[in-house]
Design a protein around this motif. Structure first.
Motif, PDB file in Angstrom:
ATOM      1  N   ASP A   8      14.780   0.574 -10.589  1.00  0.00           N
ATOM      2  CA  ASP A   8      15.007   0.411  -9.169  1.00  0.00           C
ATOM      3  C   ASP A   8      13.885   0.808  -8.243  1.00  0.00           C
ATOM      4  OD1 ASP A   8      15.201   3.059  -9.751  1.00  0.00           O
ATOM      5  OD2 ASP A   8      17.128   3.402  -8.803  1.00  0.00           O
ATOM      6  N   THR A   9      12.870   1.505  -8.705  1.00  0.00           N
ATOM      7  CA  THR A   9      11.901   2.016  -7.760  1.00  0.00           C
ATOM      8  C   THR A   9      10.473   1.762  -8.167  1.00  0.00           C
ATOM      9  OG1 THR A   9      11.475   4.209  -8.694  1.00  0.00           O
ATOM     10  CG2 THR A   9      13.500   3.955  -7.418  1.00  0.00           C
ATOM     11  N   ALA A  10       9.616   1.846  -7.147  1.00  0.00           N
ATOM     12  CA  ALA A  10       8.184   1.680  -7.397  1.00  0.00           C
ATOM     13  C   ALA A  10       7.600   2.879  -8.116  1.00  0.00           C
ATOM     14  CB  ALA A  10       7.449   1.475  -6.072  1.00  0.00           C
ATOM     15  N   VAL A  11       8.313   4.004  -8.111  1.00  0.00           N
ATOM     16  CA  VAL A  11       7.776   5.210  -8.738  1.00  0.00           C
ATOM     17  C   VAL A  11       8.452   5.528 -10.060  1.00  0.00           C
ATOM     18  CG1 VAL A  11       7.089   6.206  -6.550  1.00  0.00           C
ATOM     19  CG2 VAL A  11       9.343   6.726  -7.465  1.00  0.00           C
ATOM     20  N   SER A  12       9.228   4.615 -10.579  1.00  0.00           N
ATOM     21  CA  SER A  12       9.884   4.841 -11.857  1.00  0.00           C
ATOM     22  C   SER A  12       8.847   5.234 -12.898  1.00  0.00           C
ATOM     23  CB  SER A  12      10.617   3.576 -12.305  1.00  0.00           C
ATOM     24  OG  SER A  12      11.066   3.701 -13.636  1.00  0.00           O
TER      25      SER A  12
ATOM     26  N   PHE B 237      11.704  16.271   4.607  1.00  0.00           N
ATOM     27  CA  PHE B 237      11.452  14.828   4.657  1.00  0.00           C
ATOM     28  C   PHE B 237      10.243  14.530   5.542  1.00  0.00           C
ATOM     29  CE2 PHE B 237      12.028  10.360   5.320  1.00  0.00           C
ATOM     30  CZ  PHE B 237      12.571   9.936   4.113  1.00  0.00           C
ATOM     31  N   MET B 238      10.092  15.282   6.640  1.00  0.00           N
ATOM     32  CA  MET B 238       8.935  15.099   7.500  1.00  0.00           C
ATOM     33  C   MET B 238       7.652  15.444   6.747  1.00  0.00           C
ATOM     34  SD  MET B 238       9.794  13.921  10.465  1.00  0.00           S
ATOM     35  CE  MET B 238       8.483  14.403  11.574  1.00  0.00           C
ATOM     36  N   ARG B 239       7.713  16.493   5.937  1.00  0.00           N
ATOM     37  CA  ARG B 239       6.549  16.861   5.130  1.00  0.00           C
ATOM     38  C   ARG B 239       6.206  15.744   4.149  1.00  0.00           C
ATOM     39  NH1 ARG B 239       1.677  18.441   4.526  1.00  0.00           N
ATOM     40  NH2 ARG B 239       1.195  19.374   2.496  1.00  0.00           N
ATOM     41  N   PHE B 240       7.226  15.127   3.588  1.00  0.00           N
ATOM     42  CA  PHE B 240       6.995  14.001   2.677  1.00  0.00           C
ATOM     43  C   PHE B 240       6.273  12.865   3.406  1.00  0.00           C
ATOM     44  CE2 PHE B 240       8.662   9.793   1.487  1.00  0.00           C
ATOM     45  CZ  PHE B 240       8.078   9.673   0.236  1.00  0.00           C
ATOM     46  N   CYS B 241       6.712  12.561   4.624  1.00  0.00           N
ATOM     47  CA  CYS B 241       6.067  11.499   5.403  1.00  0.00           C
ATOM     48  C   CYS B 241       4.582  11.808   5.608  1.00  0.00           C
ATOM     49  CB  CYS B 241       6.749  11.341   6.763  1.00  0.00           C
ATOM     50  SG  CYS B 241       8.466  10.771   6.686  1.00  0.00           S
ATOM     51  N   GLN B 242       4.270  13.082   5.867  1.00  0.00           N
ATOM     52  CA  GLN B 242       2.878  13.477   6.076  1.00  0.00           C
ATOM     53  C   GLN B 242       2.062  13.339   4.798  1.00  0.00           C
ATOM     54  OE1 GLN B 242       3.520  17.395   7.615  1.00  0.00           O
ATOM     55  NE2 GLN B 242       4.130  16.654   9.654  1.00  0.00           N
ATOM     56  N   ILE B 243       2.660  13.690   3.679  1.00  0.00           N
ATOM     57  CA  ILE B 243       1.967  13.528   2.400  1.00  0.00           C
ATOM     58  C   ILE B 243       1.681  12.050   2.134  1.00  0.00           C
ATOM     59  CG2 ILE B 243       2.332  13.663  -0.111  1.00  0.00           C
ATOM     60  CD1 ILE B 243       3.602  16.390   0.357  1.00  0.00           C
ATOM     61  N   MET B 244       2.569  11.192   2.612  1.00  0.00           N
ATOM     62  CA  MET B 244       2.355   9.748   2.453  1.00  0.00           C
ATOM     63  C   MET B 244       1.270   9.221   3.389  1.00  0.00           C
ATOM     64  SD  MET B 244       4.140   8.484   0.018  1.00  0.00           S
ATOM     65  CE  MET B 244       4.095   6.727   0.413  1.00  0.00           C
ATOM     66  N   GLY B 245       0.784  10.096   4.300  1.00  0.00           N
ATOM     67  CA  GLY B 245      -0.311   9.705   5.182  1.00  0.00           C
ATOM     68  C   GLY B 245       0.088   9.450   6.611  1.00  0.00           C
TER      69      GLY B 245
ATOM     70  N   ALA C  30       0.836  -1.198   0.000  1.00  0.00           N
ATOM     71  CA  ALA C  30       0.000   0.000   0.000  1.00  0.00           C
ATOM     72  C   ALA C  30       0.872   1.250   0.000  1.00  0.00           C
ATOM     73  CB  ALA C  30      -0.923  -0.004   1.221  1.00  0.00           C
ATOM     74  N   PHE C  31       1.982   1.185   0.704  1.00  0.00           N
ATOM     75  CA  PHE C  31       2.940   2.292   0.719  1.00  0.00           C
ATOM     76  C   PHE C  31       3.462   2.555  -0.691  1.00  0.00           C
ATOM     77  CE2 PHE C  31       7.287   3.858   0.898  1.00  0.00           C
ATOM     78  CZ  PHE C  31       7.218   4.882   1.838  1.00  0.00           C
ATOM     79  N   GLU C  32       3.854   1.504  -1.401  1.00  0.00           N
ATOM     80  CA  GLU C  32       4.381   1.659  -2.757  1.00  0.00           C
ATOM     81  C   GLU C  32       3.317   2.206  -3.705  1.00  0.00           C
ATOM     82  OE1 GLU C  32       5.801  -2.242  -3.613  1.00  0.00           O
ATOM     83  OE2 GLU C  32       7.755  -1.894  -2.653  1.00  0.00           O
TER      84      GLU C  32
END
Length: 270
Positions: free
Chosen positions: A224-228, A61-69, A12-14
């Motif tokens: 290499d990534t799930a967001v490629s 990076f903390m803001r990114f974590c929040q955007i991820m939920g 779900a994270f990916e």
């Protein structure tokens, strides 16, 4: 950008990462790219270390974590720690121990890169889906000509594949983009593209893949990534993660997948 529900599984994270990555501003996109390529670091790193790796401030990076939920990094980290209970290979910690011992000599560096290579190779069985691999082999084995592209760090892998296919008498063409020539016109119906690219992704490789997919040419991609961005193109992806040391990434796992593809395709060709 609105925060979403907290991902409760790595899958779900990916999926969330893929969903948000395309609309993130530059600094947050750096966070997304780094996290996607270094999921093995999340469980054992601090927010400062993850931010440094992404080249951003900890606040970004903390803001990114929040955007991820997530409420913050600790909650995101907990997801990955819980996912690896009983089986987490704490390679990052082992590498940190070597660094603390000041292993800067040739022998010390060799030990570092051997450990990073071993971690990368062992992770392959977790990151490479056997079904996806079989499908990729089938696509390449049926192709009239396999068009190979991999630039910059990926070029050694692309050139090895071209060499291996030539020795196995499998028709293949290496695209090197020399002189800004992409040779797209050489790709014909019945062919397939084999692309290798890692973050930060080669624009030339992405362009070739996009052009091929627009003509319904099948594409197999080592990435290499799930967001490629290759994922959105409809390419058949084989995900490979290389553990790095000192921001230097070897090609141990990628070359292992490359030789697997080459030999598998060679055995299936008529």
């Amino acid at each position: 950008m609105n925060e979403s529900a907290v991902p409760t599984t790595v899958k779900a994270f990916e999926e969330r990462l893929l969903e948000v990555s395309g609309s993130l501003p530059k600094r947050l996109r750096q966070c997304a790219d780094y996290v996607a390529a270094n999921q093995d670091r999340i469980a054992v790193s601090t927010v400062a270390e993850m931010a440094e790796g992404a080249g951003v401030q900890p606040s970004a990076f903390m803001r990114f974590c929040q955007i991820m939920g997530f409420s913050g990094f600790s909650e995101m980290q907990r997801l990955f720690r819980d996912s690896y209970v009983g089986g987490w290979p704490d390679y990052a910690t082992r590498l940190d121990h070597l660094r603390e011992k000041g292993k800067e000599s040739g022998g010390g560096l060799l030990a570092e890169f051997v450990e990073a290579g071993r971690a990368s190779l062992e992770s392959l069985l977790k990151t490479v889906d056997p079904h996806e691999l079989d499908e990729a082999v089938s696509i390449l084995a049926k192709a009239d000509i396999i068009h190979i592209i991999g630039l910059r760090r990926s070029f050694p892998v692309a050139s090895y594949l071209a060499y291996a296919f030539e020795k196995m008498k499998v028709p293949a063409m290496l695209h090197s983009a020399v002189g800004k020539l992409d040779n797209q016109s050489a790709i014909r119906p019945g062919d397939a593209v084999l692309a290798i690219t890692f973050s930060p992704y080669s624009a030339e490789t992405i362009d070739l893949v996009t052009a091929a997919r627009s003509r319904d040419i099948p594409v197999v991609a080592l990435t290499d990534t799930a967001v490629s961005s290759l994922r959105k193109s409809g390419a058949r992806l084989i995900s490979v993660t290389e553990v790095d040391f000192g921001a230097f990434r070897s090609l141990s796992a990628t070359l292992c997948v490359a030789i697997t593809l080459a030999v598998a395709v060679g055995t299936q060709r008529d």
